[in-house]
Design an enzyme around this catalytic site. Structure first.
Site, PDB file in Angstrom:
ATOM      1  N   SER A  14     -20.804   9.532  47.610  1.00  0.00           N
ATOM      2  CA  SER A  14     -21.095  10.914  47.205  1.00  0.00           C
ATOM      3  C   SER A  14     -22.370  11.022  46.376  1.00  0.00           C
ATOM      4  O   SER A  14     -22.424  11.738  45.384  1.00  0.00           O
ATOM      5  CB  SER A  14     -19.910  11.502  46.439  1.00  0.00           C
ATOM      6  OG  SER A  14     -19.644  10.741  45.279  1.00  0.00           O
ATOM      7  N   GLY A  15     -23.403  10.283  46.773  1.00  0.00           N
ATOM      8  CA  GLY A  15     -24.729  10.487  46.177  1.00  0.00           C
ATOM      9  C   GLY A  15     -25.415  11.631  46.906  1.00  0.00           C
ATOM     10  O   GLY A  15     -24.785  12.379  47.673  1.00  0.00           O
ATOM     11  N   LYS A  36     -16.001   5.987  45.547  1.00  0.00           N
ATOM     12  CA  LYS A  36     -15.394   4.910  44.771  1.00  0.00           C
ATOM     13  C   LYS A  36     -14.914   5.347  43.381  1.00  0.00           C
ATOM     14  O   LYS A  36     -13.925   4.866  42.877  1.00  0.00           O
ATOM     15  CB  LYS A  36     -16.503   3.880  44.594  1.00  0.00           C
ATOM     16  CG  LYS A  36     -16.109   2.489  44.409  1.00  0.00           C
ATOM     17  CD  LYS A  36     -17.417   1.682  44.459  1.00  0.00           C
ATOM     18  CE  LYS A  36     -17.224   0.224  44.304  1.00  0.00           C
ATOM     19  NZ  LYS A  36     -18.462  -0.535  44.470  1.00  0.00           N
ATOM     20  N   ALA A  47     -31.548   9.429  38.559  1.00  0.00           N
ATOM     21  CA  ALA A  47     -32.957   9.628  38.918  1.00  0.00           C
ATOM     22  C   ALA A  47     -33.639  10.529  37.890  1.00  0.00           C
ATOM     23  O   ALA A  47     -33.128  11.589  37.540  1.00  0.00           O
ATOM     24  CB  ALA A  47     -33.075  10.226  40.310  1.00  0.00           C
ATOM     25  N   GLY A  50     -37.991  12.636  39.948  1.00  0.00           N
ATOM     26  CA  GLY A  50     -37.851  13.809  40.794  1.00  0.00           C
ATOM     27  C   GLY A  50     -37.976  13.478  42.257  1.00  0.00           C
ATOM     28  O   GLY A  50     -37.747  12.339  42.673  1.00  0.00           O
ATOM     29  N   GLU A 109     -47.082  10.944  39.912  1.00  0.00           N
ATOM     30  CA  GLU A 109     -46.462   9.640  39.659  1.00  0.00           C
ATOM     31  C   GLU A 109     -47.301   8.544  40.301  1.00  0.00           C
ATOM     32  O   GLU A 109     -48.094   8.809  41.216  1.00  0.00           O
ATOM     33  CB  GLU A 109     -45.042   9.593  40.222  1.00  0.00           C
ATOM     34  CG  GLU A 109     -44.044  10.326  39.345  1.00  0.00           C
ATOM     35  CD  GLU A 109     -42.607  10.119  39.770  1.00  0.00           C
ATOM     36  OE1 GLU A 109     -42.360   9.445  40.783  1.00  0.00           O
ATOM     37  OE2 GLU A 109     -41.733  10.650  39.081  1.00  0.00           O
ATOM     38  N   HIS A 220     -38.671  -2.227  39.582  1.00  0.00           N
ATOM     39  CA  HIS A 220     -39.366  -1.208  38.792  1.00  0.00           C
ATOM     40  C   HIS A 220     -40.059  -1.891  37.632  1.00  0.00           C
ATOM     41  O   HIS A 220     -39.461  -2.717  36.948  1.00  0.00           O
ATOM     42  CB  HIS A 220     -38.372  -0.163  38.279  1.00  0.00           C
ATOM     43  CG  HIS A 220     -39.046   1.100  37.858  1.00  0.00           C
ATOM     44  ND1 HIS A 220     -39.813   1.165  36.725  1.00  0.00           N
ATOM     45  CD2 HIS A 220     -39.089   2.323  38.423  1.00  0.00           C
ATOM     46  CE1 HIS A 220     -40.300   2.399  36.615  1.00  0.00           C
ATOM     47  NE2 HIS A 220     -39.874   3.110  37.635  1.00  0.00           N
ATOM     48  N   ARG A 262     -45.808   0.680  42.272  1.00  0.00           N
ATOM     49  CA  ARG A 262     -44.933  -0.053  41.369  1.00  0.00           C
ATOM     50  C   ARG A 262     -44.812  -1.542  41.698  1.00  0.00           C
ATOM     51  O   ARG A 262     -44.643  -2.354  40.786  1.00  0.00           O
ATOM     52  CB  ARG A 262     -43.562   0.607  41.274  1.00  0.00           C
ATOM     53  CG  ARG A 262     -42.847   0.832  42.554  1.00  0.00           C
ATOM     54  CD  ARG A 262     -41.470   1.410  42.307  1.00  0.00           C
ATOM     55  NE  ARG A 262     -41.497   2.684  41.601  1.00  0.00           N
ATOM     56  CZ  ARG A 262     -40.537   3.600  41.686  1.00  0.00           C
ATOM     57  NH1 ARG A 262     -39.499   3.378  42.464  1.00  0.00           N
ATOM     58  NH2 ARG A 262     -40.603   4.711  41.003  1.00  0.00           N
ATOM     59  N   HIS A 323     -34.457  -2.221  41.415  1.00  0.00           N
ATOM     60  CA  HIS A 323     -34.402  -0.768  41.252  1.00  0.00           C
ATOM     61  C   HIS A 323     -34.028  -0.052  42.542  1.00  0.00           C
ATOM     62  O   HIS A 323     -33.328   0.953  42.535  1.00  0.00           O
ATOM     63  CB  HIS A 323     -35.783  -0.311  40.775  1.00  0.00           C
ATOM     64  CG  HIS A 323     -35.892   1.158  40.566  1.00  0.00           C
ATOM     65  ND1 HIS A 323     -35.091   1.836  39.680  1.00  0.00           N
ATOM     66  CD2 HIS A 323     -36.718   2.088  41.117  1.00  0.00           C
ATOM     67  CE1 HIS A 323     -35.418   3.124  39.704  1.00  0.00           C
ATOM     68  NE2 HIS A 323     -36.381   3.301  40.575  1.00  0.00           N
ATOM     69  N   ARG A 358     -41.218   1.012  48.533  1.00  0.00           N
ATOM     70  CA  ARG A 358     -41.011   2.459  48.544  1.00  0.00           C
ATOM     71  C   ARG A 358     -41.954   3.162  47.567  1.00  0.00           C
ATOM     72  O   ARG A 358     -42.121   2.719  46.429  1.00  0.00           O
ATOM     73  CB  ARG A 358     -39.559   2.746  48.146  1.00  0.00           C
ATOM     74  CG  ARG A 358     -39.257   4.198  47.948  1.00  0.00           C
ATOM     75  CD  ARG A 358     -37.930   4.360  47.227  1.00  0.00           C
ATOM     76  NE  ARG A 358     -37.986   3.855  45.885  1.00  0.00           N
ATOM     77  CZ  ARG A 358     -37.645   4.565  44.816  1.00  0.00           C
ATOM     78  NH1 ARG A 358     -37.222   5.788  44.932  1.00  0.00           N
ATOM     79  NH2 ARG A 358     -37.706   4.025  43.608  1.00  0.00           N
ATOM     80  N   SER A 363     -37.212   8.497  47.558  1.00  0.00           N
ATOM     81  CA  SER A 363     -35.859   8.110  48.000  1.00  0.00           C
ATOM     82  C   SER A 363     -34.843   9.236  47.878  1.00  0.00           C
ATOM     83  O   SER A 363     -33.956   9.353  48.733  1.00  0.00           O
ATOM     84  CB  SER A 363     -35.372   6.864  47.280  1.00  0.00           C
ATOM     85  OG  SER A 363     -35.633   6.939  45.934  1.00  0.00           O
ATOM     86  N   LEU A 364     -34.941  10.076  46.857  1.00  0.00           N
ATOM     87  CA  LEU A 364     -34.088  11.267  46.862  1.00  0.00           C
ATOM     88  C   LEU A 364     -34.416  12.058  48.127  1.00  0.00           C
ATOM     89  O   LEU A 364     -33.546  12.580  48.817  1.00  0.00           O
ATOM     90  CB  LEU A 364     -34.340  12.131  45.620  1.00  0.00           C
ATOM     91  CG  LEU A 364     -33.844  11.565  44.283  1.00  0.00           C
ATOM     92  CD1 LEU A 364     -34.275  12.469  43.131  1.00  0.00           C
ATOM     93  CD2 LEU A 364     -32.335  11.400  44.264  1.00  0.00           C
TER      94      LEU A 364
END
Ligand SMILES: Cc1cc2nc3c(=O)[nH]c(=O)nc-3n(C[C@H](O)[C@H](O)[C@H](O)COP(=O)(O)OP(=O)(O)OC[C@H]3O[C@@H](n4cnc5c(N)ncnc54)[C@H](O)[C@@H]3O)c2cc1C
Length: 483
Positions: A14-15, A36, A47, A50, A109, A220, A262, A323, A358, A363-364
């Site tokens: 449930s992310g 879980k 996160a 953003g 970023e 990260h 990164r 990360h 990445r 990723s969001l």
């Protein structure tokens, strides 16, 4: 005795990926999310930075595509990157429409050549998770099974089995969507929640579903170098560097441009630690960041309350930590795995979009973009009139078998996890030199052999056996990548 229940769509996790997929699929049939712990869980609520996406008229898709591919060292699948980037504005709007109050201005970023990160202060993930959960809970076609820990997947029968309150249940579903997040918490230094142990990937491996590149883990560069009990290490978001913070060593020297991608910054920190033979020699200097507390209220509060550190007055000790997992269950642009009607989405999936590394805040975005891709694909499948499926069926609770992890020694399981975390951190992190890598992989393989051959292996909990399966594949992928 077990009997099978059926649902149209079983989503594991449930992310952002699991909940977005559930919202889209709810228009077609009954959806059950098995998660879980609580509904708000996984990496999503952690996160900070953003979600990336072209929102400003002065920005371009080409620039976001180029930044993504530059960060991924050209190893990304371009067609998948196009899907990610071109769908981003629509998905950011989707989240806004659901109720996420993104700030007016996007910020910059590391690795991005334009300020294109939509955020809600430094709690973007928390707000997104809360808004998604609110919408999911309000949706009559979606049921959430909290504390439902999925431990088995039968790809042929399309059946999942889960444990809840010491009982075991099995459910057959027309479509199964794996959205269980990554496995970064298998590393000693990590920003991820302890529950993210790659369960869905282990389930896939055991079910014979293809995975890819499990050794590709992103580290990260700016993780507070202080451990916490049962909590991940505190991440100091890239956005702090976007506001002018620098990275320095014990001599106060800025040894790396803080806005480089990164992986480059993390490698520079790794090299500095090797050079100084110390884990305590690198610092983030955010003393000149204007109005730090206004931009980063969560970080400020955590630093002050838990670590007695004031980012406006002192430098912050940092290291690199696991990360994000680029490796995962192999999927195409529709989220399909190698097994028909089983999909994977979010961090547990490997679409090829990130390449070697990445780009921050992609990723969001990946979770929400590929959730819709899955819904599009399933819409096509269920429109096919020859297809029989169980739109009207309800999930029925079944089996009442009492669950037990058969007399496990807790301490043995704790030692197992510590060994795995130390082994991965020490031998499968940032080293790039081929000979050293070869040596490290051999050491890791020896450790795994010793664990496998020991009589105590049978005392491992089922969950830890799943971890073992994943780590074995990860080491194998790392070795294969050498040749
Ligand atoms: C500290 C931190 C900061 C980050 N900042 C950013 C950022 O600013 N921008 C960005 O784009 N990305 C960021 N990321 C990465 C991003 O948060 C994740 O990649 C993304 O949230 C993953 O979403 P997901 O839905 O795939 O998985 P998750 O959000 O991790 O959710 C996984 C779900 O699966 C459930 N689950 C796991 N195993 C099982 C099981 N066996 N049975 C049932 N349920 C299970 C978990 O409980 C959880 O609900 C950050 C990550 C971290 C750790």
């Amino acid at each position: 005795m077990e009997e099978n229940a059926t649902v149209s769509f079983a989503i594991i996790g449930s992310g952002i990926a699991g909940m977005s997929t559930a919202l889209h699929l709810s228009q077609f049939g009954n959806v059950v999310i098995y998660t879980k712990s609580q509904v708000i869980s996984g990496s999503t609520p952690l996160a900070q930075g953003g979600i990336a996406g072209v929102v400003s008229k002065d920005d371009t898709f080409e620039s976001h595509i180029e930044d993504t591919i530059n960060a991924g060292r050209g190893e990304n699948k371009r067609s998948v990157v196009e899907v990610l980037v071109r769908n981003a504005p629509q998905e950011i709007q989707f989240l806004r429409d659901l109720g996420v109050p993104f700030e007016k201005e996007q910020h910059l970023e590391g690795g991005h050549s334009f300020p294109r990160i939509s955020n809600v202060k430094d709690i973007s993930g928390k707000v997104i998770a809360e808004v998604l959960a609110f919408n999911v809970l309000a949706n009559k076609n979606i049921t959430i099974q909290e504390y439902a820990d999925v431990y088995h997947l039968d790809a042929q029968k399309k059946q999942i089995s889960y444990r809840k309150k010491n009982k075991k249940y099995s459910v057959v579903s027309d479509f199964i969507i794996i959205a269980t997040g990554g496995y970064s918490s298998l590393y000693r230094d990590s920003t991820s929640p302890k529950e993210n142990m790659g369960d869905g990937i282990s389930l896939a491996i055991e079910a014979g579903i293809k995975t890819k590149d499990l050794h590709k883990v992103q580290f990260h560069p700016t993780v507070l170098n202080k451990q916490r009990d049962n909590k991940p290490q505190l991440l100091l978001t890239e956005a702090i560097r976007g506001f002018g913070a620098t990275i320095i060593n014990t001599e106060g020297e800025q040894f790396i441009d803080p806005l480089l991608p990164r992986d480059v910054v993390a490698k520079a920190i790794y090299d500095e630690e090797q050079r100084q033979k110390s884990k305590n020699c690198v610092f983030l200097d955010a003393r000149k960041v204007p109005n730090f507390a206004d931009h980063f209220p969560f970080i400020t509060e955590t630093l002050q309350n838990e670590f007695f550190l004031d980012p406006q007055k002192e430098v912050l000790p940092i290291t690199f930590g696991a990360h994000y997992c680029m490796g995962g269950i192999e999927t195409n642009i529709w989220g399909e795995t190698s097994c028909t009607d089983i999909y994977a989405v979010g961090e547990c999936a490997n679409t090829g979009v990130h390449g070697e590394n990445r780009l921050a805040s992609n990723s969001l975005l990946e979770g929400v973009v590929f959730a819709r891709q899955i819904a599009r694909d399933i819409a096509k499948k269920i429109k096919n009139k020859n297809r029989i499926w169980h739109k009207e069926r309800e999930e029925r609770m079944i089996c009442d078998e009492v669950s037990s992890d058969h007399g496990i020694s807790d301490s043995y399981n704790t030692i197992f996890l510590q060994t795995i975390r130390n082994t991965l951190s020490q031998y499968l992190s940032i080293e790039t030199e081929k000979e050293k890598k070869q040596k490290n992989i051999q050491i890791a393989k020896d450790v795994l052999w010793r664990i496998r051959d020991a009589d105590t292996f049978s005392f491992l909990s089922q969950k830890n056996k799943m971890v073992f399966v994943l780590v074995q594949q990860l080491v194998q992928d790392a070795e294969d990548a050498l040749y």
